[in-house]
Each structure stands twice: as C-alpha cells, then as structure tokens.
Design a protein around this motif. Structure first.
Motif, PDB file in Angstrom:
ATOM      1  N   ALA A 374       0.818  -1.219   0.000  1.00  0.00           N
ATOM      2  CA  ALA A 374       0.000   0.000   0.000  1.00  0.00           C
ATOM      3  C   ALA A 374       0.849   1.265   0.000  1.00  0.00           C
ATOM      4  N   GLY A 375       2.066   1.179   0.581  1.00  0.00           N
ATOM      5  CA  GLY A 375       2.975   2.320   0.567  1.00  0.00           C
ATOM      6  C   GLY A 375       3.362   2.783   1.954  1.00  0.00           C
ATOM      7  N   CYS A 376       4.668   2.853   2.210  1.00  0.00           N
ATOM      8  CA  CYS A 376       5.180   3.320   3.498  1.00  0.00           C
ATOM      9  C   CYS A 376       6.600   3.840   3.293  1.00  0.00           C
ATOM     10  N   ARG A 377       7.201   4.334   4.372  1.00  0.00           N
ATOM     11  CA  ARG A 377       8.525   4.960   4.254  1.00  0.00           C
ATOM     12  C   ARG A 377       9.623   3.953   3.916  1.00  0.00           C
ATOM     13  N   GLU A 378       9.364   2.650   4.136  1.00  0.00           N
ATOM     14  CA  GLU A 378      10.373   1.634   3.842  1.00  0.00           C
ATOM     15  C   GLU A 378      10.408   1.231   2.367  1.00  0.00           C
ATOM     16  N   LYS A 379       9.536   1.851   1.559  1.00  0.00           N
ATOM     17  CA  LYS A 379       9.500   1.631   0.101  1.00  0.00           C
ATOM     18  C   LYS A 379       9.196   0.171  -0.228  1.00  0.00           C
ATOM     19  N   HIS A 380       9.776  -0.304  -1.336  1.00  0.00           N
ATOM     20  CA  HIS A 380       9.478  -1.645  -1.841  1.00  0.00           C
ATOM     21  C   HIS A 380      10.432  -2.686  -1.250  1.00  0.00           C
ATOM     22  N   ASP A 381       9.982  -3.955  -1.282  1.00  0.00           N
ATOM     23  CA  ASP A 381      10.878  -5.095  -1.110  1.00  0.00           C
ATOM     24  C   ASP A 381      11.172  -5.693  -2.483  1.00  0.00           C
ATOM     25  N   GLY A 382      12.240  -6.492  -2.546  1.00  0.00           N
ATOM     26  CA  GLY A 382      12.591  -7.135  -3.807  1.00  0.00           C
ATOM     27  C   GLY A 382      12.234  -8.609  -3.802  1.00  0.00           C
ATOM     28  N   PHE A 383      12.348  -9.225  -4.976  1.00  0.00           N
ATOM     29  CA  PHE A 383      12.107 -10.660  -5.129  1.00  0.00           C
ATOM     30  C   PHE A 383      13.403 -11.367  -5.505  1.00  0.00           C
ATOM     31  N   ILE A 384      13.471 -12.658  -5.189  1.00  0.00           N
ATOM     32  CA  ILE A 384      14.561 -13.473  -5.716  1.00  0.00           C
ATOM     33  C   ILE A 384      14.358 -13.584  -7.233  1.00  0.00           C
ATOM     34  N   PRO A 385      15.437 -13.725  -8.004  1.00  0.00           N
ATOM     35  CA  PRO A 385      15.296 -13.698  -9.470  1.00  0.00           C
ATOM     36  C   PRO A 385      14.348 -14.758 -10.021  1.00  0.00           C
ATOM     37  N   LYS A 386      14.451 -15.987  -9.501  1.00  0.00           N
ATOM     38  CA  LYS A 386      13.621 -17.071 -10.032  1.00  0.00           C
ATOM     39  C   LYS A 386      12.499 -17.369  -9.043  1.00  0.00           C
ATOM     40  N   PRO A 387      11.245 -17.248  -9.477  1.00  0.00           N
ATOM     41  CA  PRO A 387      10.130 -17.524  -8.561  1.00  0.00           C
ATOM     42  C   PRO A 387      10.131 -18.977  -8.089  1.00  0.00           C
ATOM     43  N   ARG A 388       9.606 -19.214  -6.899  1.00  0.00           N
ATOM     44  CA  ARG A 388       9.405 -20.576  -6.419  1.00  0.00           C
ATOM     45  C   ARG A 388       8.323 -21.257  -7.251  1.00  0.00           C
ATOM     46  N   ASP A 389       8.278 -22.584  -7.176  1.00  0.00           N
ATOM     47  CA  ASP A 389       7.292 -23.324  -7.962  1.00  0.00           C
ATOM     48  C   ASP A 389       5.867 -22.948  -7.596  1.00  0.00           C
ATOM     49  N   TRP A 390       5.647 -22.545  -6.343  1.00  0.00           N
ATOM     50  CA  TRP A 390       4.293 -22.227  -5.898  1.00  0.00           C
ATOM     51  C   TRP A 390       3.907 -20.766  -6.131  1.00  0.00           C
ATOM     52  N   SER A 391       4.810 -19.964  -6.718  1.00  0.00           N
ATOM     53  CA  SER A 391       4.536 -18.548  -6.970  1.00  0.00           C
ATOM     54  C   SER A 391       3.926 -18.383  -8.361  1.00  0.00           C
ATOM     55  N   ALA A 392       2.696 -17.839  -8.424  1.00  0.00           N
ATOM     56  CA  ALA A 392       1.992 -17.727  -9.703  1.00  0.00           C
ATOM     57  C   ALA A 392       2.159 -16.353 -10.346  1.00  0.00           C
ATOM     58  N   PHE A 393       2.164 -15.289  -9.528  1.00  0.00           N
ATOM     59  CA  PHE A 393       2.284 -13.929 -10.056  1.00  0.00           C
ATOM     60  C   PHE A 393       2.847 -13.050  -8.959  1.00  0.00           C
ATOM     61  N   ARG A 394       3.702 -12.088  -9.326  1.00  0.00           N
ATOM     62  CA  ARG A 394       4.258 -11.187  -8.324  1.00  0.00           C
ATOM     63  C   ARG A 394       4.550  -9.824  -8.949  1.00  0.00           C
ATOM     64  N   SER A 395       4.473  -8.798  -8.117  1.00  0.00           N
ATOM     65  CA  SER A 395       4.679  -7.433  -8.595  1.00  0.00           C
ATOM     66  C   SER A 395       5.227  -6.584  -7.459  1.00  0.00           C
TER      67      SER A 395
END
Length: 441
Positions: A374-395
């Motif tokens: 939603a937005g806060c002072r800590e900004k965004h987090d990042g993702f690992i380059p390759k999604p896990r098998d159970w990850s369908a969509f991420r942004s």
C-alpha cells in the motif's frame, strides 16, 4: 468615509472574536473517527479520540430523513503512550444497534464540547446470500501512503463494503510519543469513517506490548483486537496475530491461547450447519507462511515459524499450516512483504492445482495472497530472481487488492497498481464446488 472604514474594521474584529469563541477547545474536539463491525447483527461501532475527557455520543439518522434523529451513548477509556512524555488521550466507543440492513446512515460523534464532521455509512447486509466487496492491503504508513488517495475516492464512491488492513500501520504509531499514530489515524479517517475498517496486528505495532494497536482499534470479541472472527455474506473471516510467534517477551502463553482459540473457532465454523451457511473460510494475518522475496524474512525460510511453529520453546509451539489445512481454510490473506504475490494452491511446499488448465477451480489446497504494497517509508521489497514453484504472479508496484465474494462457490480477486494509475494487473477467480477438508481429497 473614515468612520465607515473604522466600523467595518470593528465589525470584522467582532466577527473574528465571535468565531473564535464558538470554536470548541481543541482538547475536546473529536478526531481520528473510524467505524468497525462489532460482530453483532444490525450494529456498527464508532471509535474516535479526544485529548480531554468528554461525553461519548453519536447522533445519527437515515440518509434523506431528519438529521440526527437518533442518539447513542457509549464510554471512553484513557490511553497513555509509553514514551517519555506519557501523553494521554481518550478513546471513545459507541455502538449503534438495531440498524436496518443495507440502509445508509448519516452521523457525527462527540459531545456538546465539540462535534466531528458529518460522515455516512451503509449498514451491513446480514444475509448469507450477500456478495460483499472488500479492499485489502497491509503496510500503509503516514509517510508515502501511495495507495491512500485512490482508496479515499473509491471508498467514498461506495465501491467497498469492508476494508481489511492486514497489519503495519503508520510506521510507527508509537513514534514521537504517539503523534505519528495520531497523524495516521487522521489520514485514514477519510476511508475508515465511511466503511468498516477491520484490522490485525503487524510487527510495526510491537512497542509497549502492542498498546497503540490494542487501544486505538475496536474489533469484535474480547481479545484486545489480537484475534477474532466474524461473519459476512457467505464467509467466516478469521483475523489473528502472527506476532505471537516473534515477541515472546510479551508472553508465550499468548501463542498457545491464540492457537487454542483458532482450533475452537475453526471447529465451530466447520459444524455442518455453519459451513453450509458460510462455506468460505478466509484468514488474515500479517507475516506470510510463504513468499519469494529476497529479504530473509520468516516466509523466505522453509522452517517458517508461522507455518511450522517453533521447537525452541517449552512446550514446542505449533505452527498454523496444518491447522488451517485440516479445517479446510479456502483463502489466506497476508501482508508484511512490501510487494504483491499470488500463489498457486499450496500445502507443505507442494502445489495442488485443481487442474493444469484451471488451477483455481476446485484446488486441493488453500490459496495464499500477499498484499503488503500500500505504501510506506520503507519503500518496496525485492524478489529473488527465479520464482518458487508455488509462486503464480508477483509485482513490486505500489497498490492494493480488491475482493468480491460472488456466491458460495465463486470468489473474485484483483490487484490494482497505483504506479500504473489504477490499472488491474492481476486477476483470479477461485471456484470451490466443495468446501472443507473433504475438498482436498
């Protein structure tokens, strides 16, 4: 001419003095107004704050009829911040009862020492055939609350029946002797005074044993807002604290009390007559069991405390994945990661799609959604380059999630990107022709 000018100046001066005299002292002026569903049919709970002690009154009436035709009284409690200044405030709570389902009401709150602005809300539809609409998100701060303006407009347009804030408020409510919490509660008044604002605690509420969270919000039950459940439409919604697994200094007994409560609540929700009426069971807790972020949080580890429990406590603390799976929880909502991630149906790190063509039609495991951007002072987090098998969509876009319980078998969910000016960037329809643990077989 000179006399006329002097007269005008005097009139202006008198008008200014009169205006100042008519403005109530700031200490008795209501602020930080928000409403919540107390878990009792045909009711709504109004909460607000004042700096000084006043009466706790809500005047209200049906939209389009005589203004403030009804009066309800409640009570206030003193909250003292744990900081050096020991600032105090009065938290007022008034429950409005015998409301007409789906009716629109106009209200203000306060006392003769000062009244709030005028707000409005629609009382909840108590029918099990109701199709409620939700906005859900976590991790919103008073600094960089990027999604707030869009949520303000959509809430006041009547797009939502309920708001779910899945932990982490203000960043942080206790800072500056509680003034950051005051600022945040004023900010969210623009949505929370119009639509029931339902919450669960996050890690940023940790200070002084979560005292700001416990005192500022008003959720159903008698557990200081830490865990509770309520019903809306065809759903039973369970809110709980993931933080009992991490802040053991506040008492290991909280972890076991919550677990026992969850067991009992899920058993009750799964009684055949209850599950037939409200087949959807949805949970909301702050820290996820799974995520594919790159920050080393609990959800990035296979041995997640929330998922599997803790074996470094006496006695060993049980995790929640088996409990939720065994009781047929359909959807699990999370935040904490400052991203959005939709998972395939998953249990014990394995994917259990309904089918390869229609993974969310009659899946064989719960579906997890992480919506902490939603937005806060800590900004965004990042993702690992390759999604896990159970990850369908991420942004990593800032945004929030919309959800609608269409009926007893269909649930629709979509992710809104605020970075992309409100564009819907992800959609999912979850279809469950059978609910409960039998659905996994």
């Amino acid at each position: 001419m000179m006399m006329m000018m002097e007269l005008q100046v005097l009139l202006c001066l008198f008008a200014l003095i009169a205006a100042v005299c008519c403005v109530p002292p700031i200490g008795t002026q209501p602020e930080q107004v928000h409403i919540s569903y107390p878990g009792v049919k045909n009711s709504m709970l109004v909460t607000w704050s004042t700096a000084n002690k006043t009466e706790s009154i809500v005047e209200y009436g049906l939209w389009g009829e005589k203004l403030f035709s009804h009066t309800a009284k409640g009570n206030s409690s003193v909250f003292t911040d744990g900081g050096l200044e020991k600032r105090t405030m009065y938290i007022h709570r008034v429950t409005l009862t015998d409301l007409i389902p789906t009716a629109s009401y106009v209200y203000h709150c306060g006392s003769d020492a000062g009244w709030s602005d005028i707000f409005y809300f629609t009382s909840l539809n108590e029918s099990v055939s109701f199709s409620p609409r939700f906005a859900l998100f976590g991790d919103m701060g008073n600094e960089n609350p990027q999604s707030l303006s869009r949520l303000q407009k959509e809430t006041q347009m009547g797009m939502y029946d309920v708001i779910l804030h899945i932990g982490d408020f203000a960043y942080d409510m206790h800072e500056d002797n509680g003034r950051i919490g005051d600022e945040f509660m004023r900010q969210i008044q623009s949505i929370a005074a119009y639509t029931p604002y339902m919450t669960c605690p996050g890690n940023h509420e940790w200070a002084y044993n979560f005292s700001h969270y416990k005192s500022r919000f008003s959720m159903p039950g008698h557990t200081e807002n830490l865990w509770y459940s309520w019903n809306v439409g065809p759903a039973h919604i369970i809110s709980f604290s993931t933080e009992v697994y991490f802040y053991l200094e506040y008492g290991l007994d909280l972890l076991f009390r919550q677990y026992e409560w969850l067991q009992a609540d899920l058993q009750e929700a799964n009684r055949p007559e209850n599950r037939a009426q409200r087949p959807w069971i949805i949970t909301m807790g702050h820290r996820p069991m799974y995520c594919s972020n790159d920050d080393g949080d609990d959800c990035t580890h296979f041995q997640s405390y929330v998922r599997l429990g803790r074996n470094d406590t006496i006695p060993v603390a049980p995790g929640l994945e088996d409990l939720f799976y065994q009781h047929g929880v359909d959807l699990e909502l999370w935040a904490h990661e400052h991203t959005y991630e939709r998972l395939w149906p998953v249990y014990d790190y394995k994917v259990f799609n309904g089918s390869s063509e229609e993974p969310y039609v009659n899946p064989k495991a719960p579906v997890h959604i992480i919506t902490g951007s939603a937005g806060c002072r800590e900004k965004h987090d990042g993702f690992i380059p390759k999604p896990r098998d159970w990850s369908a969509f991420r942004s990593t876009d800032y945004g929030y999630t919309r959800m609608r319980l269409i009926n007893t078998t269909h649930l629709y969910l979509e992710q809104v990107s605020d970075d992309q000016y409100g564009k819907v960037i992800d959609q999912m329809t979850l279809v469950k022709e059978k609910h409960g643990a039998d659905a996994w077989r």
